[in-house]
Design an enzyme around this catalytic site. Structure first.
Site, PDB file in Angstrom:
ATOM      1  N   ASP A  62       0.843  -1.202   0.000  1.00 37.53           N
ATOM      2  CA  ASP A  62       0.000   0.000   0.000  1.00 37.53           C
ATOM      3  C   ASP A  62       0.879   1.254   0.000  1.00 37.53           C
ATOM      4  O   ASP A  62       1.717   1.430   0.886  1.00 37.53           O
ATOM      5  CB  ASP A  62      -0.932  -0.011   1.213  1.00 37.53           C
ATOM      6  CG  ASP A  62      -2.162   0.856   1.005  1.00 37.53           C
ATOM      7  OD1 ASP A  62      -2.000   2.064   0.758  1.00 37.53           O
ATOM      8  OD2 ASP A  62      -3.271   0.324   1.075  1.00 37.53           O
ATOM      9  N   SER A  89      -7.077   4.685  -1.050  1.00 36.77           N
ATOM     10  CA  SER A  89      -6.870   3.252  -1.214  1.00 36.77           C
ATOM     11  C   SER A  89      -8.150   2.491  -1.540  1.00 36.77           C
ATOM     12  O   SER A  89      -8.086   1.404  -2.120  1.00 36.77           O
ATOM     13  CB  SER A  89      -6.238   2.664   0.055  1.00 36.77           C
ATOM     14  OG  SER A  89      -4.934   3.152   0.222  1.00 36.77           O
ATOM     15  N   ASP A 134     -10.381  -2.580   6.530  1.00 37.45           N
ATOM     16  CA  ASP A 134      -9.785  -1.412   5.865  1.00 37.45           C
ATOM     17  C   ASP A 134      -9.930  -1.543   4.341  1.00 37.45           C
ATOM     18  O   ASP A 134     -10.200  -2.624   3.817  1.00 37.45           O
ATOM     19  CB  ASP A 134      -8.309  -1.302   6.267  1.00 37.45           C
ATOM     20  CG  ASP A 134      -7.791   0.135   6.140  1.00 37.45           C
ATOM     21  OD1 ASP A 134      -8.600   1.066   5.987  1.00 37.45           O
ATOM     22  OD2 ASP A 134      -6.563   0.307   6.205  1.00 37.45           O
ATOM     23  N   THR A 194      -8.233  -1.711   1.456  1.00 37.62           N
ATOM     24  CA  THR A 194      -7.615  -2.588   0.464  1.00 37.62           C
ATOM     25  C   THR A 194      -8.142  -4.014   0.553  1.00 37.62           C
ATOM     26  O   THR A 194      -8.485  -4.603  -0.476  1.00 37.62           O
ATOM     27  CB  THR A 194      -6.093  -2.514   0.582  1.00 37.62           C
ATOM     28  OG1 THR A 194      -5.691  -1.131   0.536  1.00 37.62           O
ATOM     29  CG2 THR A 194      -5.406  -3.254  -0.548  1.00 37.62           C
ATOM     30  N   GLU A 211      -1.746  -7.941   1.634  1.00 31.13           N
ATOM     31  CA  GLU A 211      -1.436  -6.506   1.648  1.00 31.13           C
ATOM     32  C   GLU A 211      -0.470  -6.119   2.756  1.00 31.13           C
ATOM     33  O   GLU A 211      -0.732  -6.378   3.936  1.00 31.13           O
ATOM     34  CB  GLU A 211      -2.725  -5.686   1.838  1.00 31.13           C
ATOM     35  CG  GLU A 211      -2.472  -4.178   1.744  1.00 31.13           C
ATOM     36  CD  GLU A 211      -3.463  -3.314   2.498  1.00 31.13           C
ATOM     37  OE1 GLU A 211      -4.198  -3.847   3.359  1.00 31.13           O
ATOM     38  OE2 GLU A 211      -3.473  -2.091   2.255  1.00 31.13           O
ATOM     39  N   ASP A 257       1.982   2.257   3.712  1.00 26.85           N
ATOM     40  CA  ASP A 257       1.194   3.478   3.579  1.00 26.85           C
ATOM     41  C   ASP A 257       0.968   4.174   4.919  1.00 26.85           C
ATOM     42  O   ASP A 257       1.201   5.382   5.055  1.00 26.85           O
ATOM     43  CB  ASP A 257      -0.147   3.130   2.947  1.00 26.85           C
ATOM     44  CG  ASP A 257      -1.064   4.325   2.804  1.00 26.85           C
ATOM     45  OD1 ASP A 257      -0.732   5.216   2.009  1.00 26.85           O
ATOM     46  OD2 ASP A 257      -2.101   4.368   3.495  1.00 26.85           O
ATOM     47  N   ASP A 313      -1.120   0.596  -4.742  1.00 27.72           N
ATOM     48  CA  ASP A 313      -2.394   1.200  -5.121  1.00 27.72           C
ATOM     49  C   ASP A 313      -2.263   2.697  -5.395  1.00 27.72           C
ATOM     50  O   ASP A 313      -3.145   3.301  -5.987  1.00 27.72           O
ATOM     51  CB  ASP A 313      -3.457   0.917  -4.050  1.00 27.72           C
ATOM     52  CG  ASP A 313      -2.982   1.245  -2.649  1.00 27.72           C
ATOM     53  OD1 ASP A 313      -1.781   1.566  -2.479  1.00 27.72           O
ATOM     54  OD2 ASP A 313      -3.804   1.184  -1.722  1.00 27.72           O
ATOM     55  N   HIS A 314      -1.145   3.281  -4.981  1.00 28.86           N
ATOM     56  CA  HIS A 314      -0.873   4.707  -5.181  1.00 28.86           C
ATOM     57  C   HIS A 314       0.482   4.974  -4.584  1.00 28.86           C
ATOM     58  O   HIS A 314       1.087   4.074  -3.982  1.00 28.86           O
ATOM     59  CB  HIS A 314      -1.931   5.580  -4.503  1.00 28.86           C
ATOM     60  CG  HIS A 314      -1.988   5.341  -3.023  1.00 28.86           C
ATOM     61  ND1 HIS A 314      -1.045   5.850  -2.159  1.00 28.86           N
ATOM     62  CD2 HIS A 314      -2.821   4.597  -2.269  1.00 28.86           C
ATOM     63  CE1 HIS A 314      -1.304   5.434  -0.944  1.00 28.86           C
ATOM     64  NE2 HIS A 314      -2.367   4.658  -0.968  1.00 28.86           N
ATOM     65  N   HIS A 339      -1.330  11.139  -0.260  1.00 25.58           N
ATOM     66  CA  HIS A 339      -0.942  10.351  -1.433  1.00 25.58           C
ATOM     67  C   HIS A 339      -0.483  11.233  -2.585  1.00 25.58           C
ATOM     68  O   HIS A 339      -0.786  12.417  -2.632  1.00 25.58           O
ATOM     69  CB  HIS A 339      -2.134   9.512  -1.898  1.00 25.58           C
ATOM     70  CG  HIS A 339      -2.595   8.516  -0.882  1.00 25.58           C
ATOM     71  ND1 HIS A 339      -3.696   7.738  -1.047  1.00 25.58           N
ATOM     72  CD2 HIS A 339      -2.079   8.180   0.326  1.00 25.58           C
ATOM     73  CE1 HIS A 339      -3.862   6.949  -0.003  1.00 25.58           C
ATOM     74  NE2 HIS A 339      -2.891   7.209   0.858  1.00 25.58           N
TER      75      HIS A 339
END
Lengths: 669, 669
Positions: free
Chosen positions: B175, B224, B283, B285, B445, B450, B495-496, B626
């Protein structure tokens, strides 16, 4: 209780030495005996190189040794595979070089610098010049000194490719270009509808994608000289060094040299070579094709090396290879050609090039008109060339620069861009290779991506990046037109990064309307409030308008550069500065200026509407600095499959050399 | 004179609308008629989705229309290829849905927010539920309203792969993981000698490399939930939305749903599904595998959806597909299972899972002991799970957390890491697929890359990243051991990003010894002064010591985490904070804290030795945010060649679906 962090599975019992990180006695030489090329070096079969040996005797500091008297009786032997370790003179069939001696000083750390307590080191040294290893396999070089001490270097001569895949190589460098910048450039220049881009960058569409690691021999952050040396020679080097291993002597031109891809192409294939850059043409990235010096700032000597080779700069030191005058030299930096204090020997170096058979051009009109059959020197401005945004969007900024390359004090308003220079260079190289059908090698650099990121001028940097992308696109089209696309390996990469990224959108109208710095920060929208690109719609339109329109420069560039809703971006590493997130319509940013003590403070005239951002860099840094991250590699054409995946920067050299079969011993030297 | 910047080649004559960027009336709906799925949507053949239609009538603001009365007589028709546009009810053979009506408000820009002047919009709406398009090709959906107005969506049903290449899919998400972080993790965990790494990250060694674009439907920065929706459904979505197109109604569960890769794998193949995360298991993801809601924060409902499907959450809205209880659910977030205000219906949800046949485990001991034949729920802590650094390097930090997943008030000291969870998940899934030889699908994950980057805790983030890399390495070895490696498509991506990069080294000893903030900044070394990694040598050794040693966690992790010479890194986007560049040995960073007014100010107890860095974000942001940049994709195994090159995030879904042939109509529904 022993902390788990220090519970080592293997104990490396080195004690007492705690300094030499911020400053180093000599990069690549942790011991008192220094051997270059150092441990872990790979060679192309037959590539020329020098060996430099140094034995150090610090007279003070944490490593003080032998009363400051260096061992002068050090020896070097070389071992091939499992064979005996033969003396270097025998192994290479060369004479024993003369002993050299000198002294240098350095600070062991920042405390020593503050207290002005340098460490002084006496040195005994030798250099073996113009060597080569032709047989693939493993080697060991052993430097023995101070009785039983040893510094060992493991070397590998890689098995060379024997079949040439690529006739031509077109090597693009986006200086300082990271994936975050490519993504930002896509955002502002290509229209997205509901998250789906309607057009893409040319880089996005290349056949092969890789990543390269840009760290250097003795520091994890590199400069452009250092990294270009790795890309062009396959050897890791030190900051500021061009195709040499930096030694500790004062002389910038006596360091151990390494043969470059351009010199190899010249020597082995005899084909034409081109260097194109939007920077001063003596700047590091073009210079690293043909010059050899420990100090990238020796611009006059670098220019002389282009024309006359490295051996011409220091007559007593031989070097058996050179670029022998690249067939195409296009860029800025007229101050190194106009007779004066910054030209080679103070002479008119335009004339020196003309005397060697070059046509010389000074503007885009001349560039387009010049014939393709002779070598061409094109110098289009003093200093670095104009930026794409200033040429295309704000051309008034080209006035009052007094930067004509002829030195007549007028403005260089008729400058070509990277695209015009690169396309013309292809035509000259293509014409000049025809007689022997040798193919050609060219490096084309978008230099001001880096230069504009340094001054936090994100817009100008992205303009340069978009021009690079447009140049790649146009080059592919041109190569197809002249029937050379299938013969040409095209590689696009960077030499290092900058820690830039876009993190939101900014409402510049709201930002400018606030007077309090914290309220100005509220103009930034993150996540869902980042919104859509304001750059791909007509002025006055909503960003989420889904009509596809083009600006004055056509597709692949922003429709407008100064929308109300801009991107918000920044650096982890920055000097004190102000952020307003609107384009600088006049000249590139100057984010910080030194005060009377040399400490860089925010520049009062930069982004006056912006909010203050306290810097994260030492006060002696007026600009942003390079960063660590791997950079992307994009490649098309014969041999391009080799550029997939993740690898070291030095591998780029070997991949190109293999596509050209430059390491094959079946070719003449 | 017309400025060149505004000289458009094509005029898009939209005028008058200048707002709706920072805030939007409804993302993905620039017109007054809204149609979801929107223009440019691609579908997998047979993938379920809902259609949502809205007609807006603003009663004030820049778009005020029709006296605030929305058209209730809007119509929708669908056209396949060049065929006629048939009414949606006829095209899909469904009944006309009921008309819905509501009202919402939003701010047109920051000025409107400051002056508390919202714009209010009346809405007429409909929703068509549980549709699918099975025939590959082009479609057009046309919403007609207010007489002649039209909103058109071009849809494509992609030609599905008919041959299944991969039996299993192991999908790793780091993440927020960018290439800059992977490079930094390599720097601290792998030894380099003279610029040559002696070992590499597992990610570096994967067979195929790609980049994916993470921007979202209606903003260029994603969260996310949004980005996981794209990865799992092949559809761009909006911030905070899980597998739905966000509509303007208040209800979070009535938005237009999209079928996920996990639901498709369940429905078409009937194989076991696993979700593993170091975060709260509700969460974004992990949730995006199985849940459908406009609001990612509806944790109790999300957990309920895992077990009972989306239709169970809002009984009046049908949804014909579900994860039907993933076979493996491993993560944190016990507060959503222990009976109480944050569990589904206030009930004991461990019991609900047990009643459905799950074994339930609460710690690593239980995880290792549990049998592989039944479904397993493993919840190992309240809130997010412990970080790798705290578990492995500073285990005392696991004390006094009172975060036992059983809710008994003890500390969750026996937590598994991502590696332990993932390897066990493989064994459970492998066992459970055996009867029908269906293969399996798992998402694993590394969530706290993140979470720790958000709080600028670079060390903990890199620890999580190294644990992810170690997990991939161990998973490959384990799959080889059980004979499934050749059958398994392994994809690793993010994811970013976060705008993080390393820009130099820091002498933490010198930094701590200075009292002046500007002098502290002098502790940072850039370029040649960045030096070498202090993390790969034994404590007390020089960074350029070339002995290879391992720390307590063995190879692939730092030898020490707290060297004198650290890396210096930072963000373009940050709250007010202090930087000292030394690891936080106690708990994760809390860089900023809100004052009495809610404005986030530097946290006095964070990095007290550090220098102050004024933030670049609005004061309501206590953390980093992000960023835009493309993220890397690494892939091995059958079908992995498709992951080369540069593509949109949504393409990841189609590449995985094609490897599994999920779009083939030859399979049962």
């Amino acid at each position: 209780m022993l902390s788990r962090a220090t519970a080592l599975l293997v104990c490396a019992c080195v004690v007492g030495q705690v300094s030499a990180q911020t400053f180093k006695r000599l990069g690549g030489c942790p011991k008192l005996g220094c051997l270059f090329p150092p441990d872990q070096t790979d060679f192309l079969a037959g590539q020329f190189f020098d060996i430099r040996l140094e034995v150090h005797a610090p007279i003070n500091g944490s490593e003080v040794f032998n009363g400051g008297v260096p061992d002068e009786k050090f020896t070097l032997c070389i071992q091939s595979g499992k064979g005996p370790c033969q003396s270097a003179t025998k192994f290479f069939s060369v004479k024993e070089p003369a002993l050299e001696k000198w002294t240098f000083s350095y600070y062991e750390d920042l405390f020593a610098q503050d207290s002005k307590t340098p460490t002084t080191v006496n040195v005994a040294a030798k250099a073996y010049r113009g060597l080569a290893l032709t047989k693939p396999g493993k080697y060991q070089a052993k430097l023995k000194y101070y009785g039983g001490r040893e510094t060992v270097a493991n070397w590998v001569v890689r098995e060379p490719a024997t079949r040439r895949k690529a006739k031509n190589v077109l090597f693009f460098i986006g200086d300082g270009m990271t994936q975050a910048m490519i993504t930002a450039a896509r955002l502002i220049a290509h229209k997205s509808i509901n998250g789906h881009y309607q057009s893409l960058m040319q880089m996005d569409q290349m056949d092969n994608l890789g990543h390269q690691m840009t760290h250097s021999l003795d520091s994890f952050i590199t400069d452009s000289a250092n990294s270009a040396t790795s890309l062009y020679t396959g050897k890791k080097a030190s900051v500021s060094a061009l195709n040499v291993y930096a030694d500790s002597s004062v002389n910038s031109f006596d360091d151990a040299k390494i043969e470059t891809i351009a010199e190899l192409f010249r020597r082995r294939i005899g084909g034409p070579v081109g260097m194109v850059s939007t920077a001063v043409i003596a700047d590091a990235t073009p210079a690293a094709l043909c010059a050899h010096t420990r100090d990238r700032n020796q611009f006059p000597q670098i220019i002389q090396e282009y024309l006359l080779g490295a051996a011409s700069v220091n007559g007593t030191i031989p070097w058996p290879t050179s670029c022998d005058g690249p067939d195409v030299v296009f860029g800025g930096g007229a101050e190194n050609f106009i007779a004066g204090p910054t030209s080679p020997g103070g002479t008119d170096y335009y004339k020196a090039f003309q005397a060697k058979g070059y046509n010389v051009v000074y503007n885009n009109t001349g560039l387009q008109a010049v014939k393709n059959d002779k070598k061409v020197l094109g110098i289009f401005s003093k200093s670095n060339m104009a930026k794409w945004i200033d040429r295309k969007i704000y051309p008034a900024n080209l006035r009052n620069q007094k930067n004509s390359p002829t030195g007549d004090g007028t403005d260089a308003v008729d400058q070509p861009g990277l695209k015009e220079m690169t396309l013309k260079a292809i035509d000259v190289l293509q014409t000049r290779q025809k007689k022997k059908n040798t193919g050609w090698f060219m490096m084309s650099e978008a230099a001001s991506i880096d230069k504009m990121m340094h001054v936090l001028d994100y817009d100008r940097a992205l303009g340069e990046l978009l021009e690079l992308d447009d140049t790649i696109r146009a080059s592919i089209a041109h190569l197809k037109k002249i029937g050379e696309y299938e013969n040409t390996l095209i590689v696009v990469t960077a030499d290092h990064g900058h820690g830039f990224d876009v993190f939101g959108g900014a409402d510049t109208k709201y930002l400018a309307a606030q007077t309090d710095s914290r309220k100005k920060r509220n103009a930034i929208g993150v996540y869902e409030s980042s919104g859509l690109s304001g750059y791909t719609v007509a002025p006055g339109s909503l960003p989420n308008n889904d009509t596809i329109v083009f600006g004055s420069e056509g597709p692949n560039f922003p429709v407008q550069w100064n929308p109300r809703y801009t991107y918000a971006a920044g650096f982890g590493a920055n000097p004190d500065h102000r952020e307003g997130y609107a384009i600088n319509t006049t000249n590139p940013r100057l984010p910080a200026k030194p005060d009377a003590t040399g400490d860089n403070q925010v520049n009062p005239s930069d982004q006056p509407d912006g909010f203050f951002v306290e810097g994260t860099l030492p006060g002696d840094q007026p600009q942003g600095v390079h960063s660590l991250q791997d950079v992307s590699v994009f490649a098309n054409g014969p041999g391009s499959e080799a550029f997939r995946g993740v690898y070291n920067s030095v591998d780029i050299f070997f991949k190109i050399a293999d596509a050209l079969a430059l390491g094959s011993n079946s070719r003449h030297h």
